[in-house]
Design an enzyme around this catalytic site. Sequence first.
Site, PDB file in Angstrom:
ATOM      1  N   ASP A 135      78.486  59.354  28.237  1.00 22.65           N
ATOM      2  CA  ASP A 135      78.798  60.851  27.675  1.00 22.65           C
ATOM      3  C   ASP A 135      80.406  61.122  27.619  1.00 22.65           C
ATOM      4  OD1 ASP A 135      76.198  61.168  27.592  1.00 22.65           O
ATOM      5  OD2 ASP A 135      76.199  62.398  29.461  1.00 22.65           O
TER       6      ASP A 135
ATOM      7  N   LYS B 205      81.993  58.565  23.145  1.00 20.53           N
ATOM      8  CA  LYS B 205      82.012  57.386  22.511  1.00 20.53           C
ATOM      9  C   LYS B 205      81.689  57.466  20.946  1.00 20.53           C
ATOM     10  CE  LYS B 205      78.596  55.552  25.468  1.00 20.53           C
ATOM     11  NZ  LYS B 205      78.809  56.528  26.319  1.00 20.53           N
TER      12      LYS B 205
ATOM     13  N   GLY C 228      72.841  59.258  23.712  1.00 20.84           N
ATOM     14  CA  GLY C 228      72.925  60.465  22.922  1.00 20.84           C
ATOM     15  C   GLY C 228      74.360  60.402  22.564  1.00 20.84           C
ATOM     16  N   HIS C 229      74.816  60.188  21.406  1.00 20.63           N
ATOM     17  CA  HIS C 229      76.090  59.951  20.820  1.00 20.63           C
ATOM     18  C   HIS C 229      76.108  60.893  19.731  1.00 20.63           C
ATOM     19  CE1 HIS C 229      76.060  55.622  22.042  1.00 20.63           C
ATOM     20  NE2 HIS C 229      75.944  56.282  23.248  1.00 20.63           N
TER      21      HIS C 229
ATOM     22  N   GLN D 174      75.572  54.255  27.175  1.00 23.92           N
ATOM     23  CA  GLN D 174      75.649  54.486  28.614  1.00 23.92           C
ATOM     24  C   GLN D 174      77.335  54.084  28.953  1.00 23.92           C
ATOM     25  OE1 GLN D 174      72.527  52.492  27.709  1.00 23.92           O
ATOM     26  NE2 GLN D 174      71.848  54.650  27.577  1.00 23.92           N
TER      27      GLN D 174
HETATM   28  P1  GDP Z   1      78.832  59.734  24.214  1.00 22.90           P
HETATM   29  O1  GDP Z   1      77.623  59.621  24.732  1.00 22.90           O
HETATM   30  O2  GDP Z   1      79.815  59.155  24.864  1.00 22.90           O
HETATM   31  O3  GDP Z   1      78.870  59.636  22.517  1.00 22.90           O
HETATM   32  O4  GDP Z   1      79.108  61.292  24.207  1.00 22.90           O
HETATM   33  P2  GDP Z   1      78.298  62.535  24.076  1.00 22.90           P
HETATM   34  O5  GDP Z   1      77.986  62.756  22.462  1.00 22.90           O
HETATM   35  O6  GDP Z   1      77.153  62.449  24.901  1.00 22.90           O
HETATM   36  O7  GDP Z   1      79.068  63.798  24.664  1.00 22.90           O
HETATM   37  C1  GDP Z   1      80.479  63.849  24.203  1.00 22.90           C
HETATM   38  C2  GDP Z   1      80.458  65.387  23.789  1.00 22.90           C
HETATM   39  O8  GDP Z   1      81.740  65.861  23.923  1.00 22.90           O
HETATM   40  C3  GDP Z   1      79.790  65.780  22.504  1.00 22.90           C
HETATM   41  O9  GDP Z   1      79.427  67.021  22.624  1.00 22.90           O
HETATM   42  C4  GDP Z   1      81.181  65.733  21.704  1.00 22.90           C
HETATM   43  O10 GDP Z   1      81.030  66.424  20.646  1.00 22.90           O
HETATM   44  C5  GDP Z   1      82.292  66.417  22.629  1.00 22.90           C
HETATM   45  N1  GDP Z   1      83.614  65.612  22.455  1.00 22.90           N
HETATM   46  C6  GDP Z   1      83.816  64.327  22.058  1.00 22.90           C
HETATM   47  N2  GDP Z   1      85.518  64.515  22.101  1.00 22.90           N
HETATM   48  C7  GDP Z   1      85.820  65.620  22.477  1.00 22.90           C
HETATM   49  C8  GDP Z   1      87.043  66.067  22.735  1.00 22.90           C
HETATM   50  O11 GDP Z   1      88.244  65.542  22.594  1.00 22.90           O
HETATM   51  N3  GDP Z   1      87.274  67.365  23.053  1.00 22.90           N
HETATM   52  C9  GDP Z   1      85.934  68.128  23.085  1.00 22.90           C
HETATM   53  N4  GDP Z   1      86.331  69.530  23.361  1.00 22.90           N
HETATM   54  N5  GDP Z   1      84.954  67.622  22.989  1.00 22.90           N
HETATM   55  C10 GDP Z   1      84.732  66.407  22.705  1.00 22.90           C
HETATM   56  P1  IMO Z   2      75.430  57.659  26.713  1.00 19.78           P
HETATM   57  O1  IMO Z   2      75.103  56.616  25.803  1.00 19.78           O
HETATM   58  C1  IMO Z   2      74.790  59.560  30.473  1.00 19.78           C
HETATM   59  C2  IMO Z   2      71.600  57.937  33.042  1.00 19.78           C
HETATM   60  C3  IMO Z   2      70.446  58.870  33.551  1.00 19.78           C
HETATM   61  C4  IMO Z   2      70.043  58.229  34.872  1.00 19.78           C
HETATM   62  C5  IMO Z   2      70.256  57.026  34.647  1.00 19.78           C
HETATM   63  C6  IMO Z   2      68.884  56.144  34.248  1.00 19.78           C
HETATM   64  O2  IMO Z   2      75.035  58.935  25.888  1.00 19.78           O
HETATM   65  O3  IMO Z   2      76.458  57.682  27.267  1.00 19.78           O
HETATM   66  P2  IMO Z   2      67.434  55.801  32.214  1.00 19.78           P
HETATM   67  O4  IMO Z   2      66.819  56.858  31.293  1.00 19.78           O
HETATM   68  O5  IMO Z   2      68.487  54.944  31.181  1.00 19.78           O
HETATM   69  O6  IMO Z   2      66.660  54.910  32.882  1.00 19.78           O
HETATM   70  O7  IMO Z   2      68.431  56.611  33.110  1.00 19.78           O
HETATM   71  O8  IMO Z   2      71.206  56.696  33.538  1.00 19.78           O
HETATM   72  N1  IMO Z   2      71.796  57.677  31.651  1.00 19.78           N
HETATM   73  C7  IMO Z   2      72.713  58.255  30.950  1.00 19.78           C
HETATM   74  N2  IMO Z   2      73.740  59.196  31.427  1.00 19.78           N
HETATM   75  N3  IMO Z   2      74.730  59.114  29.166  1.00 19.78           N
HETATM   76  C8  IMO Z   2      73.944  58.187  28.745  1.00 19.78           C
HETATM   77  O9  IMO Z   2      74.028  57.696  27.652  1.00 19.78           O
HETATM   78  C9  IMO Z   2      72.944  57.699  29.632  1.00 19.78           C
HETATM   79  N4  IMO Z   2      71.649  57.146  29.507  1.00 19.78           N
HETATM   80  C10 IMO Z   2      71.176  56.794  30.729  1.00 19.78           C
HETATM   81  O10 IMO Z   2      70.903  60.185  33.452  1.00 19.78           O
HETATM   82  O11 IMO Z   2      70.911  58.856  35.659  1.00 19.78           O
HETATM   83 MG    MG Z   3      75.937  60.845  25.527  1.00 20.14          MG
END
Ligand code: GDP
Ligand code: IMO
Ligand code: MG
Length: 445
Positions: free
Chosen positions: A9, A12, A38-39, A229
């Site tokens: 998270d 990415k 979850g991207h 991840q």
């Molecule tokens: P990922 O799994 O690495 O793609 O990240 P996620 O989408 O799960 O979580 C990142 C969250 O941070 C999302 O809600 C994005 O919209 C938000 N986000 C990404 N970059 C920034 C930033 O520079 N500032 C803020 N405030 N939010 C950001």
């Molecule tokens: P993105 O790509 C954050 C964590 C889960 C749990 C562990 C194992 O959005 O960064 P799983 O369902 O894979 O067997 O869970 O890994 N986990 C993540 N945490 N971002 C993710 O993906 C994750 N995918 C799995 O919370 O601790």
């Molecule tokens: Mg994510």
Amino acid sequence: MVVGLQWGDEGKGKNIDELLSHGVYSGVARFQGGANAGHTIKFKNKTFIGHIVPCGCLQKNIELYIGNGVVVDAISLMNEIKQLKDLGLNVVPRLYISNRAKLVSYLHPFLDQADEHRRNKLGTKVGTTSRGIGPAYSDIRARRGLLIGDLLLPDFAQKESILTEFHLNFLNMYKEKYGFEINLEKIKEAKEKWNKAVKELQKLQICDLSSLIQKKLSEGKNILAEGAQAVMLDIDFGDYPNVTSSNTLPANVCLGLGVPHTALRDVYGVIKAYTTKVGGGNFPARIKDQALEKLFQNAGNEFGATTGRPRMCGWLDLFALRHAIGLSGANKIFINKADICLSDKVKVVTGYIYNKKILPARNAFSIADAGGKEFPLYLSEVKDVITEEISGWGNTNYGVKDKKKVSKELASYLKYIKNKLADLDVKIISVGTGPDRDHFFSWDK
Ligand code: GDP
Ligand code: IMO
Ligand code: MG
């Protein structure tokens, strides 16, 4: 490749979407993981959370690949294709799925929950996303899993029923031995949804993706590998067992897509200006002041993009980051969420203090003893962290797109991080100041 360097998270999705917007890459490929990811991508008035469809889906000219290393959740995939259609984007003609990718069955999520139920009794819950990731990869390793290509073969129904029987036996074992409650109604519902989704999936472009990608590369095209991840969740090098079930490291790109190791070029590593984590296991950098952690959670909207769970918030962990850079070979760093800073002073973790049980003569073992290299086998061994404190920068940097407009405190923080990584061959190329594709400024050239 784009890889998360923390616990996931890091943002990415946003960085991948931005990298894809310059015409350098013709396609983007998921190579590991599944719908546990979850991207989030935001562009103009469109927001999309990709669990299985690669980022790049909001850009019409980008081909989308799902590699052999991915465990494909048919229900999520078909849902996302529909959501994109509702946004006015038909991705089907540019989506290619490897015939060697793995199929998540409708009972995998139940098995995932059953094993969590068992671990919970032992106090060792991983806190999975319940997407069936562990059981799907287990079946593959045990050589009883289903491949996406099986969907096109006449004996699919037979293979599927053999696997289902195995799964039901397994679920009954969880019921008998561990008291896991089997909800037959929910299973029936899942089966119906899955059958429908699988029928639709069959009609998508299922192919020998390895050959297709090799062909594209030989034509001089560039493809971006989308890591899901992060390094700290890697099955081998993360904090086992609080990890996911795939290798998240760039080393797995080649295996997860079917390309030679020589195909891998730049490795973009993504971090947040602080750290977050969901799920079980020790989180050494966690902010101890609960009220302050809550402020970060709310300001950063730190709630899982897949499960909605609140993410724990911690300080930037340079000790774990150096471990992650060493393993991944990331040479270009994105720092996201630099717009979010909730305290006058911020801490940065520079070392871990832990009991090194196999060497009782040397109890307190820190970064200094290890020369900054040795990482604990289990993070549960970490008793405390060594921190440094520097000035915070408030929330004045939201939406900043020009390096010259950055507050001097944030500039100092970035220089501080750069200094701490000076012996590694990395550049901080971009700093995120908001969730939109263009919410960032360039830093190192
Ligand atoms: P990922 O799994 O690495 O793609 O990240 P996620 O989408 O799960 O979580 C990142 C969250 O941070 C999302 O809600 C994005 O919209 C938000 N986000 C990404 N970059 C920034 C930033 O520079 N500032 C803020 N405030 N939010 C950001
Ligand atoms: P993105 O790509 C954050 C964590 C889960 C749990 C562990 C194992 O959005 O960064 P799983 O369902 O894979 O067997 O869970 O890994 N986990 C993540 N945490 N971002 C993710 O993906 C994750 N995918 C799995 O919370 O601790
Ligand atoms: Mg994510």
